[in-house]
Design an enzyme around this catalytic site. Structure first.
Site, PDB file in Angstrom:
ATOM      1  N   TYR A   1     -14.436 -10.866 -13.489  1.00  0.00           N
ATOM      2  CA  TYR A   1     -13.411 -11.525 -14.288  1.00  0.00           C
ATOM      3  C   TYR A   1     -14.029 -12.668 -15.095  1.00  0.00           C
ATOM      4  CZ  TYR A   1      -9.157 -14.148 -15.413  1.00  0.00           C
ATOM      5  OH  TYR A   1      -8.151 -14.820 -16.055  1.00  0.00           O
TER       6      TYR A   1
ATOM      7  N   GLN B   1     -12.530 -32.371 -14.359  1.00  0.00           N
ATOM      8  CA  GLN B   1     -13.131 -32.933 -13.138  1.00  0.00           C
ATOM      9  C   GLN B   1     -14.645 -32.857 -13.153  1.00  0.00           C
ATOM     10  OE1 GLN B   1     -10.558 -32.109  -9.545  1.00  0.00           O
ATOM     11  NE2 GLN B   1     -10.167 -30.325 -10.809  1.00  0.00           N
TER      12      GLN B   1
ATOM     13  N   LYS C   1     -14.085 -12.792 -19.193  1.00  0.00           N
ATOM     14  CA  LYS C   1     -13.393 -13.839 -19.944  1.00  0.00           C
ATOM     15  C   LYS C   1     -14.389 -14.730 -20.694  1.00  0.00           C
ATOM     16  CE  LYS C   1      -9.158 -12.688 -19.087  1.00  0.00           C
ATOM     17  NZ  LYS C   1      -8.193 -12.369 -20.146  1.00  0.00           N
TER      18      LYS C   1
ATOM     19  N   THR D   1       1.729 -16.836 -13.481  1.00  0.00           N
ATOM     20  CA  THR D   1       1.817 -15.576 -14.205  1.00  0.00           C
ATOM     21  C   THR D   1       1.545 -14.429 -13.235  1.00  0.00           C
ATOM     22  OG1 THR D   1      -0.517 -15.701 -14.817  1.00  0.00           O
ATOM     23  CG2 THR D   1       1.076 -16.631 -16.389  1.00  0.00           C
ATOM     24  N   PRO D   2       1.805 -13.199 -13.637  1.00  0.00           N
ATOM     25  CA  PRO D   2       1.621 -12.071 -12.711  1.00  0.00           C
ATOM     26  C   PRO D   2       0.219 -11.956 -12.102  1.00  0.00           C
ATOM     27  CG  PRO D   2       2.955 -11.374 -14.552  1.00  0.00           C
ATOM     28  CD  PRO D   2       2.478 -12.777 -14.876  1.00  0.00           C
TER      29      PRO D   2
ATOM     30  N   ASN E   1      -3.629 -10.375 -24.694  1.00  0.00           N
ATOM     31  CA  ASN E   1      -3.248 -11.018 -23.444  1.00  0.00           C
ATOM     32  C   ASN E   1      -3.354 -10.088 -22.245  1.00  0.00           C
ATOM     33  OD1 ASN E   1      -2.252 -13.147 -21.838  1.00  0.00           O
ATOM     34  ND2 ASN E   1      -0.176 -12.370 -22.009  1.00  0.00           N
TER      35      ASN E   1
END
Length: 183
Positions: A86, A183, A90, A121-122, A21
């Site tokens: 990022y 969507q 991911k 979340t942070p 995580n």
């Protein structure tokens, strides 16, 4: 990671569940992303998950059992404008998980990803600190359920994938995104 897994084996004898995580995001367009930022994001987000999966998988293999849960992102599925590195990292996590699921299945080790949307979340702290900023309002309004996902909703997905109730679930993506990908 190797030292941590060795410590777990020495003190506990086995490992049943690993949740990878860790994650950082450095905002940037592909043309503005420098090699240092790319390496930093991918070392934490992709390489860290690889090492966790590898060393946990070796210990889980000894017991012929385990569940590895990798936290990816909606940006592992679709592109976006916020962070090139990022999204790439991911996306790598998502496909590494699928490959690991196939390779570790003979040892009864399940590997899955959770792909959260915009969660409270942070990593998304700046959105919560400026809830009325035009960018934040725009993001919130683009989410079908019109809000940031409470962190405990992501945790419940982890609980499911770690439990016996998901013993036949491997190589899959659990989207917890408030309808954003639909969507």
């Amino acid at each position: 990671m190797e030292k941590t897994i060795d410590w777990i084996e020495k003190d506990f004898g086995k490992l049943d569940i690993l949740v990878n995580n860790a994650g950082i995001a450095i905002r940037g367009h592909v043309l503005d992303t420098n090699e240092s930022d790319w390496d930093k994001v991918n070392d934490i987000n992709s390489k860290g998950y690889f090492l966790g999966t590898k060393f946990a998988g070796k210990l889980m293999q000894k017991n012929n059992f385990g569940s590895i849960i990798n936290i990816a992102s909606i940006y592992a599925i679709v592109g976006g404008t916020l962070s090139f590195g990022y999204a790439a990292s991911k996306g790598a996590v998502r496909l590494m998980s699928k490959a690991a699921a196939i390779q570790l299945a003979p040892y009864k080790i399940r590997v899955n990803t959770i792909c959260p949307g915009f969660a409270a979340t942070p990593i998304n702290k700046h959105y919560r600190l400026t809830p009325n900023a035009p960018e934040v309002v725009s993001i919130r309004e683009s989410i079908p359920l019109k809000g940031f996902i409470p962190a405990d909703q992501i945790a419940w997905g982890v609980v499911y994938l770690a439990s016996d109730e998901s013993e036949w679930v491997t190589g899959t993506d659990l989207l917890i995104d408030a309808g954003w990908i639909a969507q």
